[in-house]
Design a protein around this motif. Structure first.
Motif, PDB file in Angstrom:
ATOM      1  N   PRO A  54     104.193 -46.410  33.992  1.00  0.00           N
ATOM      2  CA  PRO A  54     104.028 -45.210  34.811  1.00  0.00           C
ATOM      3  C   PRO A  54     102.662 -44.537  34.676  1.00  0.00           C
ATOM      4  N   SER A  55     101.943 -44.796  33.595  1.00  0.00           N
ATOM      5  CA  SER A  55     100.628 -44.169  33.442  1.00  0.00           C
ATOM      6  C   SER A  55      99.487 -45.071  33.924  1.00  0.00           C
ATOM      7  N   ALA A  56      99.822 -46.174  34.589  1.00  0.00           N
ATOM      8  CA  ALA A  56      98.792 -47.093  35.094  1.00  0.00           C
ATOM      9  C   ALA A  56      97.918 -46.397  36.133  1.00  0.00           C
ATOM     10  N   VAL A  57      96.667 -46.826  36.175  1.00  0.00           N
ATOM     11  CA  VAL A  57      95.692 -46.278  37.113  1.00  0.00           C
ATOM     12  C   VAL A  57      95.220 -47.415  38.016  1.00  0.00           C
ATOM     13  N   PRO A  58      95.252 -47.221  39.344  1.00  0.00           N
ATOM     14  CA  PRO A  58      94.763 -48.283  40.234  1.00  0.00           C
ATOM     15  C   PRO A  58      93.319 -48.647  39.881  1.00  0.00           C
ATOM     16  N   CYS A  59      92.974 -49.926  40.017  1.00  0.00           N
ATOM     17  CA  CYS A  59      91.613 -50.364  39.725  1.00  0.00           C
ATOM     18  C   CYS A  59      91.203 -51.480  40.684  1.00  0.00           C
ATOM     19  N   LYS A  81      94.992 -50.594  35.970  1.00  0.00           N
ATOM     20  CA  LYS A  81      94.507 -50.589  34.599  1.00  0.00           C
ATOM     21  C   LYS A  81      95.600 -49.962  33.743  1.00  0.00           C
ATOM     22  N   VAL A  82      95.980 -50.660  32.684  1.00  0.00           N
ATOM     23  CA  VAL A  82      97.026 -50.185  31.784  1.00  0.00           C
ATOM     24  C   VAL A  82      96.446 -50.130  30.375  1.00  0.00           C
ATOM     25  N   THR A  83      96.455 -48.957  29.790  1.00  0.00           N
ATOM     26  CA  THR A  83      96.005 -48.800  28.415  1.00  0.00           C
ATOM     27  C   THR A  83      97.242 -48.764  27.537  1.00  0.00           C
ATOM     28  N   THR A  84      97.327 -49.726  26.621  1.00  0.00           N
ATOM     29  CA  THR A  84      98.512 -49.840  25.765  1.00  0.00           C
ATOM     30  C   THR A  84      98.144 -49.660  24.306  1.00  0.00           C
ATOM     31  N   VAL A  91      94.706 -50.081  20.343  1.00  0.00           N
ATOM     32  CA  VAL A  91      94.647 -49.698  21.748  1.00  0.00           C
ATOM     33  C   VAL A  91      93.926 -50.790  22.525  1.00  0.00           C
ATOM     34  N   THR A  92      94.547 -51.241  23.603  1.00  0.00           N
ATOM     35  CA  THR A  92      93.976 -52.302  24.437  1.00  0.00           C
ATOM     36  C   THR A  92      94.083 -51.898  25.896  1.00  0.00           C
ATOM     37  N   GLU A  93      93.010 -52.117  26.633  1.00  0.00           N
ATOM     38  CA  GLU A  93      93.023 -51.867  28.075  1.00  0.00           C
ATOM     39  C   GLU A  93      93.146 -53.226  28.766  1.00  0.00           C
ATOM     40  N   ARG A  94      94.188 -53.357  29.586  1.00  0.00           N
ATOM     41  CA  ARG A  94      94.425 -54.608  30.308  1.00  0.00           C
ATOM     42  C   ARG A  94      94.587 -54.312  31.792  1.00  0.00           C
ATOM     43  N   MET A  95      94.213 -55.300  32.592  1.00  0.00           N
ATOM     44  CA  MET A  95      94.460 -55.211  34.023  1.00  0.00           C
ATOM     45  C   MET A  95      95.743 -55.980  34.320  1.00  0.00           C
ATOM     46  N   PHE A  96      96.642 -55.347  35.061  1.00  0.00           N
ATOM     47  CA  PHE A  96      97.880 -55.971  35.503  1.00  0.00           C
ATOM     48  C   PHE A  96      97.912 -55.946  37.014  1.00  0.00           C
ATOM     49  N   TYR A  97      98.345 -57.020  37.624  1.00  0.00           N
ATOM     50  CA  TYR A  97      98.605 -57.003  39.058  1.00  0.00           C
ATOM     51  C   TYR A  97      99.992 -56.397  39.256  1.00  0.00           C
ATOM     52  N   ASP A  98     100.069 -55.476  40.204  1.00  0.00           N
ATOM     53  CA  ASP A  98     101.331 -54.795  40.512  1.00  0.00           C
ATOM     54  C   ASP A  98     102.181 -55.736  41.355  1.00  0.00           C
ATOM     55  N   TYR A 148     108.750 -65.644  23.795  1.00  0.00           N
ATOM     56  CA  TYR A 148     107.957 -64.667  23.051  1.00  0.00           C
ATOM     57  C   TYR A 148     107.843 -63.352  23.828  1.00  0.00           C
ATOM     58  N   PHE A 149     107.981 -62.234  23.089  1.00  0.00           N
ATOM     59  CA  PHE A 149     107.940 -60.898  23.686  1.00  0.00           C
ATOM     60  C   PHE A 149     107.062 -59.977  22.848  1.00  0.00           C
ATOM     61  N   MET A 150     106.393 -59.046  23.544  1.00  0.00           N
ATOM     62  CA  MET A 150     105.573 -58.045  22.858  1.00  0.00           C
ATOM     63  C   MET A 150     105.931 -56.677  23.417  1.00  0.00           C
ATOM     64  N   LYS A 151     106.100 -55.718  22.533  1.00  0.00           N
ATOM     65  CA  LYS A 151     106.398 -54.361  22.978  1.00  0.00           C
ATOM     66  C   LYS A 151     105.083 -53.625  23.189  1.00  0.00           C
ATOM     67  N   LEU A 152     104.959 -53.018  24.360  1.00  0.00           N
ATOM     68  CA  LEU A 152     103.755 -52.289  24.727  1.00  0.00           C
ATOM     69  C   LEU A 152     104.080 -50.811  24.893  1.00  0.00           C
ATOM     70  N   TYR A 153     103.231 -49.963  24.343  1.00  0.00           N
ATOM     71  CA  TYR A 153     103.408 -48.519  24.447  1.00  0.00           C
ATOM     72  C   TYR A 153     102.291 -47.937  25.294  1.00  0.00           C
ATOM     73  N   THR A 154     102.654 -47.016  26.156  1.00  0.00           N
ATOM     74  CA  THR A 154     101.661 -46.309  26.957  1.00  0.00           C
ATOM     75  C   THR A 154     101.875 -44.812  26.767  1.00  0.00           C
ATOM     76  N   LYS A 155     100.782 -44.090  26.721  1.00  0.00           N
ATOM     77  CA  LYS A 155     100.850 -42.639  26.551  1.00  0.00           C
ATOM     78  C   LYS A 155     101.577 -42.059  27.753  1.00  0.00           C
ATOM     79  N   ARG A 156     102.582 -41.256  27.504  1.00  0.00           N
ATOM     80  CA  ARG A 156     103.329 -40.606  28.586  1.00  0.00           C
ATOM     81  C   ARG A 156     102.466 -39.514  29.194  1.00  0.00           C
ATOM     82  N   ARG A 157     102.405 -39.501  30.488  1.00  0.00           N
ATOM     83  CA  ARG A 157     101.636 -38.477  31.188  1.00  0.00           C
ATOM     84  C   ARG A 157     102.453 -37.204  31.304  1.00  0.00           C
ATOM     85  N   VAL A 158     101.806 -36.103  31.006  1.00  0.00           N
ATOM     86  CA  VAL A 158     102.471 -34.813  31.140  1.00  0.00           C
ATOM     87  C   VAL A 158     102.141 -34.216  32.504  1.00  0.00           C
ATOM     88  N   ASP A 159     100.890 -34.360  32.913  1.00  0.00           N
ATOM     89  CA  ASP A 159     100.443 -33.695  34.148  1.00  0.00           C
ATOM     90  C   ASP A 159      99.965 -34.665  35.222  1.00  0.00           C
TER      91      ASP A 159
END
Length: 166
Positions: A54-59, A81-84, A91-98, A148-159
Protein backbone atom coordinates in the motif's frame (compact mmCIF):
# COMPACT_ATOMS: atom_id res chain seq x y z
CA UNK A 1 11.81 -29.29 -14.11
CA UNK A 2 9.83 -26.73 -12.13
CA UNK A 3 6.37 -27.82 -11.04
CA UNK A 4 4.47 -24.51 -11.17
CA UNK A 5 1.25 -26.17 -10.02
CA UNK A 6 3.04 -27.24 -6.84
CA UNK A 7 4.48 -23.76 -6.27
CA UNK A 8 1.07 -22.16 -6.79
CA UNK A 9 -0.55 -24.71 -4.46
CA UNK A 10 1.99 -24.09 -1.68
CA UNK A 11 1.72 -20.30 -2.10
CA UNK A 12 -2.08 -20.55 -1.84
CA UNK A 13 -1.73 -22.65 1.34
CA UNK A 14 0.45 -19.90 2.84
CA UNK A 15 -2.11 -17.24 1.86
CA UNK A 16 -4.94 -19.34 3.34
CA UNK A 17 -2.99 -19.89 6.58
CA UNK A 18 -2.74 -23.66 6.08
CA UNK A 19 1.06 -23.44 6.15
CA UNK A 20 2.50 -21.31 8.91
CA UNK A 21 5.59 -19.27 8.27
CA UNK A 22 7.58 -17.92 11.23
CA UNK A 23 6.45 -14.76 13.01
CA UNK A 24 8.96 -11.95 12.81
CA UNK A 25 9.51 -9.04 15.21
CA UNK A 26 7.88 -6.33 13.09
CA UNK A 27 4.60 -8.29 12.89
CA UNK A 28 3.25 -6.62 16.02
CA UNK A 29 4.60 -3.18 15.15
CA UNK A 30 1.69 -0.93 14.16
CA UNK A 31 4.02 1.23 12.04
CA UNK A 32 4.52 -1.53 9.45
CA UNK A 33 2.48 -3.47 6.93
CA UNK A 34 3.87 -6.79 5.86
CA UNK A 35 3.42 -9.47 3.25
CA UNK A 36 5.04 -12.74 2.28
CA UNK A 37 6.74 -12.85 -1.11
CA UNK A 38 7.68 -15.87 -3.18
CA UNK A 39 11.43 -15.93 -3.98
CA UNK A 40 11.33 -17.12 -7.58
CA UNK A 41 14.38 -18.21 -9.58
CA UNK A 42 12.32 -18.33 -12.79
CA UNK A 43 10.76 -14.86 -12.61
CA UNK A 44 12.29 -12.18 -14.81
CA UNK A 45 11.03 -9.24 -12.72
CA UNK A 46 9.49 -8.53 -9.33
CA UNK A 47 5.67 -8.47 -9.34
CA UNK A 48 3.12 -7.46 -6.74
CA UNK A 49 -0.08 -5.52 -6.26
CA UNK A 50 -0.82 -2.18 -4.65
CA UNK A 51 -2.89 -4.10 -2.11
CA UNK A 52 0.21 -6.06 -1.10
CA UNK A 53 2.31 -2.87 -1.02
CA UNK A 54 0.00 0.00 0.00
CA UNK A 55 2.90 2.43 0.42
CA UNK A 56 4.26 1.80 -3.10
CA UNK A 57 5.00 4.84 -5.25
CA UNK A 58 4.51 4.77 -9.04
CA UNK A 59 7.81 4.95 -10.93
CA UNK A 60 9.17 4.99 -14.44
CA UNK A 61 10.19 1.62 -15.85
CA UNK A 62 10.43 -0.04 -19.23
CA UNK A 63 7.08 -1.16 -20.60
CA UNK A 64 7.14 -4.94 -20.66
CA UNK A 65 4.86 -7.84 -21.39
CA UNK A 66 4.66 -10.32 -18.56
CA UNK A 67 3.99 -13.99 -19.07
CA UNK A 68 3.08 -16.65 -16.54
CA UNK A 69 5.07 -19.87 -16.16
CA UNK A 70 2.62 -21.62 -18.49
CA UNK A 71 3.15 -19.00 -21.22
CA UNK A 72 -0.04 -16.95 -20.79
CA UNK A 73 0.14 -13.17 -20.95
CA UNK A 74 -0.38 -11.27 -17.72
CA UNK A 75 -1.33 -7.61 -17.83
CA UNK A 76 0.45 -5.11 -15.64
CA UNK A 77 -0.39 -1.58 -14.61
CA UNK A 78 3.14 -0.23 -14.81
CA UNK A 79 5.81 -0.18 -12.15
CA UNK A 80 6.00 0.92 -8.56
CA UNK A 81 8.87 1.61 -6.19
CA UNK A 82 8.60 -0.39 -2.97
CA UNK A 83 10.87 0.31 -0.02
CA UNK A 84 11.01 -2.71 2.26
CA UNK A 85 12.65 -3.65 5.50
CA UNK A 86 13.76 -7.21 6.14
CA UNK A 87 13.53 -8.97 9.49
CA UNK A 88 17.22 -8.11 9.93
CA UNK A 89 16.40 -4.41 9.59
CA UNK A 90 17.94 -4.01 6.13
CA UNK A 91 16.15 -1.42 4.00
CA UNK A 92 15.94 -2.21 0.29
CA UNK A 93 14.29 -0.30 -2.53
CA UNK A 94 12.91 -2.56 -5.25
CA UNK A 95 10.87 -1.99 -8.37
CA UNK A 96 7.79 -4.19 -8.71
CA UNK A 97 5.50 -4.40 -11.70
CA UNK A 98 1.89 -3.97 -10.60
CA UNK A 99 0.43 -7.27 -11.79
CA UNK A 100 -2.45 -9.49 -10.66
CA UNK A 101 -0.46 -12.01 -8.62
CA UNK A 102 -1.91 -13.71 -5.56
CA UNK A 103 1.40 -13.40 -3.70
CA UNK A 104 4.19 -10.90 -4.35
CA UNK A 105 7.10 -12.34 -6.33
CA UNK A 106 10.76 -11.45 -5.85
CA UNK A 107 12.81 -12.28 -8.93
CA UNK A 108 16.23 -13.84 -8.31
CA UNK A 109 17.34 -12.19 -11.57
CA UNK A 110 16.30 -8.85 -10.05
CA UNK A 111 18.05 -9.62 -6.76
CA UNK A 112 21.31 -10.14 -8.64
CA UNK A 113 21.14 -6.46 -9.70
CA UNK A 114 20.63 -5.09 -6.16
CA UNK A 115 23.46 -3.05 -4.63
CA UNK A 116 26.41 -1.41 -6.30
CA UNK A 117 28.20 -4.76 -6.74
CA UNK A 118 25.06 -6.85 -7.11
CA UNK A 119 23.77 -9.49 -4.72
CA UNK A 120 24.06 -13.23 -4.36
CA UNK A 121 21.13 -15.51 -3.61
CA UNK A 122 21.75 -18.81 -1.82
CA UNK A 123 19.16 -21.58 -1.57
CA UNK A 124 19.80 -24.05 1.23
CA UNK A 125 18.04 -27.16 2.45
CA UNK A 126 15.63 -25.39 4.82
CA UNK A 127 16.11 -21.70 4.07
CA UNK A 128 18.19 -19.24 2.08
CA UNK A 129 19.47 -15.70 1.95
CA UNK A 130 20.21 -12.68 -0.21
CA UNK A 131 23.69 -11.29 0.39
CA UNK A 132 24.80 -7.83 -0.70
CA UNK A 133 28.16 -8.40 -2.43
CA UNK A 134 29.54 -5.04 -1.27
CA UNK A 135 28.88 -5.18 2.47
CA UNK A 136 27.95 -8.87 2.99
CA UNK A 137 24.66 -7.97 4.70
CA UNK A 138 22.23 -10.88 4.53
CA UNK A 139 18.46 -10.97 4.30
CA UNK A 140 17.10 -14.42 5.08
CA UNK A 141 14.12 -16.30 3.71
CA UNK A 142 12.44 -19.58 4.61
CA UNK A 143 11.53 -22.77 2.74
CA UNK A 144 8.21 -24.55 3.09
CA UNK A 145 7.30 -27.67 1.08
CA UNK A 146 10.03 -26.96 -1.46
CA UNK A 147 9.11 -23.28 -2.00
CA UNK A 148 11.04 -20.25 -0.71
CA UNK A 149 9.35 -17.23 0.92
CA UNK A 150 10.54 -13.91 2.31
CA UNK A 151 8.59 -11.61 4.58
CA UNK A 152 8.71 -7.98 3.50
CA UNK A 153 7.81 -5.02 5.70
CA UNK A 154 6.79 -1.61 4.45
CA UNK A 155 6.33 1.51 6.53
CA UNK A 156 2.61 2.12 7.01
CA UNK A 157 1.53 5.46 5.66
CA UNK A 158 -0.33 7.70 8.04
CA UNK A 159 -1.06 10.60 5.70
CA UNK A 160 -0.61 8.99 2.27
CA UNK A 161 2.55 11.00 1.73
CA UNK A 162 4.30 9.47 -1.34
CA UNK A 163 7.65 10.64 0.07
CA UNK A 164 7.18 8.62 3.27
CA UNK A 165 10.19 6.31 3.63
CA UNK A 166 11.39 3.75 6.14
Amino acid sequence: KIDMAHIKSVAQQVINGDIRLPDLNLDSNSEYDCCWALVDSCAGVNCGTKKQFPSAVPCEAPSITLTTADGKRMNNQGAMKVTTKSREGIVTERMFYDAPVEMAIISVAGIAQEGTLGSTTAFRLTDGYIENNENQQRQHFVKRKGVYFMKLYTKRRVDNDPNDVL
